[in-house]
Design a protein around this motif. Sequence first.
Motif, PDB file in Angstrom:
ATOM      1  N   HIS A  10     -10.460  15.824 -26.008  1.00 55.53           N
ATOM      2  CA  HIS A  10      -9.003  15.856 -26.815  1.00 55.53           C
ATOM      3  C   HIS A  10      -8.104  16.768 -26.273  1.00 55.53           C
ATOM      4  O   HIS A  10      -6.953  16.349 -26.058  1.00 55.53           O
ATOM      5  CB  HIS A  10      -9.400  16.227 -28.324  1.00 55.53           C
ATOM      6  N   SER A  11      -8.343  17.783 -25.874  1.00 57.84           N
ATOM      7  CA  SER A  11      -7.412  18.715 -25.307  1.00 57.84           C
ATOM      8  C   SER A  11      -6.749  18.007 -23.655  1.00 57.84           C
ATOM      9  O   SER A  11      -5.468  18.193 -23.709  1.00 57.84           O
ATOM     10  CB  SER A  11      -8.237  19.940 -24.754  1.00 57.84           C
ATOM     11  N   ILE A  12      -7.531  17.363 -22.991  1.00 58.90           N
ATOM     12  CA  ILE A  12      -6.989  16.722 -21.955  1.00 58.90           C
ATOM     13  C   ILE A  12      -6.157  15.681 -22.191  1.00 58.90           C
ATOM     14  O   ILE A  12      -5.089  15.452 -21.383  1.00 58.90           O
ATOM     15  CB  ILE A  12      -8.422  16.253 -21.075  1.00 58.90           C
ATOM     16  N   VAL A  13      -6.702  14.769 -22.936  1.00 63.71           N
ATOM     17  CA  VAL A  13      -5.708  13.502 -23.600  1.00 63.71           C
ATOM     18  C   VAL A  13      -4.609  14.110 -24.103  1.00 63.71           C
ATOM     19  O   VAL A  13      -3.412  13.498 -23.701  1.00 63.71           O
ATOM     20  CB  VAL A  13      -6.753  12.823 -24.636  1.00 63.71           C
ATOM     21  N   VAL A  14      -4.400  15.315 -24.678  1.00 64.09           N
ATOM     22  CA  VAL A  14      -3.200  15.654 -25.256  1.00 64.09           C
ATOM     23  C   VAL A  14      -2.086  16.106 -24.219  1.00 64.09           C
ATOM     24  O   VAL A  14      -1.091  15.903 -24.113  1.00 64.09           O
ATOM     25  CB  VAL A  14      -3.396  16.980 -26.287  1.00 64.09           C
ATOM     26  N   THR A  15      -2.998  16.791 -23.184  1.00 68.24           N
ATOM     27  CA  THR A  15      -2.111  17.278 -22.061  1.00 68.24           C
ATOM     28  C   THR A  15      -1.731  16.252 -21.044  1.00 68.24           C
ATOM     29  O   THR A  15      -0.389  15.946 -20.848  1.00 68.24           O
ATOM     30  CB  THR A  15      -3.093  18.308 -21.094  1.00 68.24           C
ATOM     31  N   PHE A  16      -2.385  15.236 -20.894  1.00 67.76           N
ATOM     32  CA  PHE A  16      -1.999  14.199 -20.351  1.00 67.76           C
ATOM     33  C   PHE A  16      -0.817  13.357 -20.921  1.00 67.76           C
ATOM     34  O   PHE A  16       0.151  12.685 -20.242  1.00 67.76           O
ATOM     35  CB  PHE A  16      -3.137  12.943 -19.841  1.00 67.76           C
ATOM     36  N   ASN A  17      -1.003  13.035 -22.125  1.00 73.69           N
ATOM     37  CA  ASN A  17       0.167  12.345 -23.042  1.00 73.69           C
ATOM     38  C   ASN A  17       1.485  13.362 -22.979  1.00 73.69           C
ATOM     39  O   ASN A  17       2.462  12.485 -22.962  1.00 73.69           O
ATOM     40  CB  ASN A  17      -0.258  12.277 -24.665  1.00 73.69           C
ATOM     41  N   SER A  18       1.370  14.490 -23.147  1.00 71.81           N
ATOM     42  CA  SER A  18       2.440  15.327 -23.136  1.00 71.81           C
ATOM     43  C   SER A  18       3.186  15.236 -21.722  1.00 71.81           C
ATOM     44  O   SER A  18       4.453  14.988 -21.569  1.00 71.81           O
ATOM     45  CB  SER A  18       2.148  16.660 -23.466  1.00 71.81           C
ATOM     46  N   GLU A  19       2.447  15.204 -20.707  1.00 70.21           N
ATOM     47  CA  GLU A  19       2.974  15.223 -19.298  1.00 70.21           C
ATOM     48  C   GLU A  19       3.697  13.707 -19.212  1.00 70.21           C
ATOM     49  O   GLU A  19       4.679  13.479 -18.408  1.00 70.21           O
ATOM     50  CB  GLU A  19       1.967  15.343 -18.349  1.00 70.21           C
ATOM     51  N   GLY A  20       2.967  12.757 -19.757  1.00 66.75           N
ATOM     52  CA  GLY A  20       3.445  11.383 -19.784  1.00 66.75           C
ATOM     53  C   GLY A  20       4.742  11.325 -20.376  1.00 66.75           C
ATOM     54  O   GLY A  20       5.782  10.697 -19.979  1.00 66.75           O
ATOM     55  N   ASN A  21       4.871  12.005 -21.654  1.00 74.14           N
ATOM     56  CA  ASN A  21       6.278  11.944 -22.414  1.00 74.14           C
ATOM     57  C   ASN A  21       7.422  12.632 -21.746  1.00 74.14           C
ATOM     58  O   ASN A  21       8.434  12.151 -21.773  1.00 74.14           O
ATOM     59  CB  ASN A  21       5.880  12.625 -23.690  1.00 74.14           C
ATOM     60  N   ALA A  22       6.762  13.615 -21.080  1.00 77.11           N
ATOM     61  CA  ALA A  22       8.019  14.512 -20.344  1.00 77.11           C
ATOM     62  C   ALA A  22       8.505  13.784 -18.951  1.00 77.11           C
ATOM     63  O   ALA A  22       9.543  13.596 -18.908  1.00 77.11           O
ATOM     64  CB  ALA A  22       7.317  15.981 -19.692  1.00 77.11           C
ATOM     65  N   LEU A  23       7.505  12.953 -18.260  1.00 73.41           N
ATOM     66  CA  LEU A  23       8.156  12.019 -17.280  1.00 73.41           C
ATOM     67  C   LEU A  23       8.747  10.876 -17.680  1.00 73.41           C
ATOM     68  O   LEU A  23       9.884  10.474 -17.145  1.00 73.41           O
ATOM     69  CB  LEU A  23       6.734  11.638 -16.517  1.00 73.41           C
ATOM     70  N   PHE A  24       8.335  10.383 -18.968  1.00 78.57           N
ATOM     71  CA  PHE A  24       9.519   9.395 -19.503  1.00 78.57           C
ATOM     72  C   PHE A  24      10.634   9.860 -19.736  1.00 78.57           C
ATOM     73  O   PHE A  24      11.746   8.867 -19.559  1.00 78.57           O
ATOM     74  CB  PHE A  24       8.482   8.674 -20.922  1.00 78.57           C
ATOM     75  N   LYS A  25      10.761  10.926 -20.364  1.00 80.40           N
ATOM     76  CA  LYS A  25      12.200  11.241 -20.769  1.00 80.40           C
ATOM     77  C   LYS A  25      12.964  11.373 -19.468  1.00 80.40           C
ATOM     78  O   LYS A  25      14.275  11.545 -19.277  1.00 80.40           O
ATOM     79  CB  LYS A  25      12.117  12.799 -21.308  1.00 80.40           C
ATOM     80  N   GLU A  26      12.239  11.903 -18.290  1.00 80.20           N
ATOM     81  CA  GLU A  26      12.983  11.990 -17.225  1.00 80.20           C
ATOM     82  C   GLU A  26      13.314  10.517 -16.427  1.00 80.20           C
ATOM     83  O   GLU A  26      13.590  10.486 -15.113  1.00 80.20           O
ATOM     84  CB  GLU A  26      12.174  12.844 -16.091  1.00 80.20           C
ATOM     85  N   MET A  27      12.831   9.510 -16.846  1.00 76.64           N
ATOM     86  CA  MET A  27      13.049   8.285 -16.614  1.00 76.64           C
ATOM     87  C   MET A  27      12.066   8.013 -15.194  1.00 76.64           C
ATOM     88  O   MET A  27      12.318   7.022 -14.529  1.00 76.64           O
ATOM     89  CB  MET A  27      14.359   7.936 -16.385  1.00 76.64           C
ATOM     90  N   ASN A  28      11.075   8.689 -15.144  1.00 79.22           N
ATOM     91  CA  ASN A  28       9.989   8.400 -14.227  1.00 79.22           C
ATOM     92  C   ASN A  28       8.836   7.554 -14.702  1.00 79.22           C
ATOM     93  O   ASN A  28       7.741   8.044 -14.928  1.00 79.22           O
ATOM     94  CB  ASN A  28       9.546   9.686 -13.530  1.00 79.22           C
ATOM     95  N   TYR A  29       9.072   6.238 -14.909  1.00 77.71           N
ATOM     96  CA  TYR A  29       8.259   5.585 -15.757  1.00 77.71           C
ATOM     97  C   TYR A  29       6.864   5.138 -15.107  1.00 77.71           C
ATOM     98  O   TYR A  29       5.973   4.899 -15.724  1.00 77.71           O
ATOM     99  CB  TYR A  29       9.114   4.211 -16.137  1.00 77.71           C
ATOM    100  N   THR A  30       6.859   5.087 -13.910  1.00 76.69           N
ATOM    101  CA  THR A  30       5.629   4.735 -12.950  1.00 76.69           C
ATOM    102  C   THR A  30       4.732   5.940 -13.078  1.00 76.69           C
ATOM    103  O   THR A  30       3.643   5.739 -13.328  1.00 76.69           O
ATOM    104  CB  THR A  30       6.020   4.550 -11.558  1.00 76.69           C
ATOM    105  N   ALA A  31       5.479   7.126 -12.866  1.00 78.71           N
ATOM    106  CA  ALA A  31       4.531   8.298 -13.070  1.00 78.71           C
ATOM    107  C   ALA A  31       4.091   8.505 -14.542  1.00 78.71           C
ATOM    108  O   ALA A  31       3.051   9.019 -14.729  1.00 78.71           O
ATOM    109  CB  ALA A  31       5.246   9.487 -12.609  1.00 78.71           C
TER     110      ALA A  31
END
Length: 534
Positions: A10-31
Amino acid sequence: MVSTLSDDHHSIVVTFNSEGNALFKEMNYTAAAAKYTAAINIDEKNAILHSNRAACWDQYLSRHLDALSDATKAGLATELDPSFVKGFARLARAMDALGQPYQSTIIWEEALKKLARESLTLTERIQQYEYKRSLTAAKHEQLRGRKALEMSIKHNIVRKGEEKDLPWIIAKRLTPVLVAGGDYTSCAWTLGKAYDDLCEGMQELASKADRPASKDTTPRALELLSSSVLTDSRAWHIRNPNYLEKFRQKSIQETEFYYAFAPKLGIEAIKKIVLGRLARAKPQGDAEYGKEWEVMQPSLTATARYWIMEGFHQGTLFQNPAVGADYLGQTIALIKWGQIQEQCDGLLKEVKGEIFEATYLKRVQALYLRFVLQRFKDLDLGAQQTIFEAADEIVNETTNFQIPRGSDTVFATSAWYTARGYALTIKALFYQTKGLYALAGLSYKLSAECFAEDDGNYINALLRCIKSAEYIRSPSVDIQRESLEKIRKAIPKLNYVWKARKEVDEIDKTIKESLKWEKTLKGRLEIGYYDQFN
């Protein structure tokens, strides 16, 4: 929904999701999509993860089939999380992007029902407003699509006994004459082959549409119909106004028969399944590995052909070339991915299947470029640049193509020359937006050389070449004269093949404009108009 993951997972999933959200805000949609994918690999039933990745695919990467696959899991109440309203919106948006407003309206209404409460937060009120707007837009698109379909059916229906002077019948009559004269450049070759495949495909629909396929039959409607539109889509027509209904019924049967991944899955989900099966087969040896690929090949082939036909129907029947190009773009991505797998794994030609051959790819690219051309001028400069680069790659791939048309004229024309001709036209249009008229004129000239004299694309490219020459600081009178002479020579051939088809209206328009231009050029030469540029 109660999670069954361990605390660590669960902790790993939360981390990946948070990192994905940060990249999304940076408009790095592929990453960002890659991060969400890593999380989904651990928690496949997490609606939020699928919804987040769907947003990357759909809104920013134009991967609408992948978005539909993810959004289905995020949005359907029976599958993951009935309370997750945003998932329904993701699903509806993906359906809208894929030309399915008749389905998206139902999902938008479902999303609004989820928000039909007395007390809503500000965020929920904003969502409600956006969903209402989207529902209204979907209803308008549904109406537009219905009208477009009615017009297209009316335009493309050919009743029994009405075919006598239509281009594909003329092409069939012309073929023996062409053989006798050693002429392998006429568009009659592709028109005739496309017509033959179409007739056989329509027979498949008529004879087998009302009963499911069995082990004793090999359904071929998708194969034949997709082959027809890839060979020469101008030969496509229907005999029955209920064609689309029959096609949909038959396509469902065929995709089920071949265990196709379409229509539910996008390319990312397909890759995951295929690579997983290949990974399990690898330890068992090369024979089992090749056998596993051979088993999956019909599923991949049926998927590609289904996407081709969906794209063709959207681009023609529903007059929505943007959606048509999306379907064909996904088909191209799937084929290229399959080619890479084969090159890495050394699979035999007979194992890999027809759709993964270079010639098949070029045919799909040609149809894709045809739809792109219809909307190229409406795209922003960034999108034009991306398409220009893809077109330039196709031009480079076909530059050294030396197989003469006479060796297999249908293969050479539909698989290479048509794709090259459309790609050069894309390049010319892009050069025009940049004000590079000399390069645009050259590209149009080269494009014309890819088409037969009795093909409307031929004179259209020549006329555009003439117009581009006018914008050069020192207009090239020789280029204009040469192009006009070629158009003059082509007119009788064009009129012979296309005299009874509505496409001739556009051809006639181009011919009249060319002759008008010829008169203008003569007048300018008489008064010495061009002397000022010397």
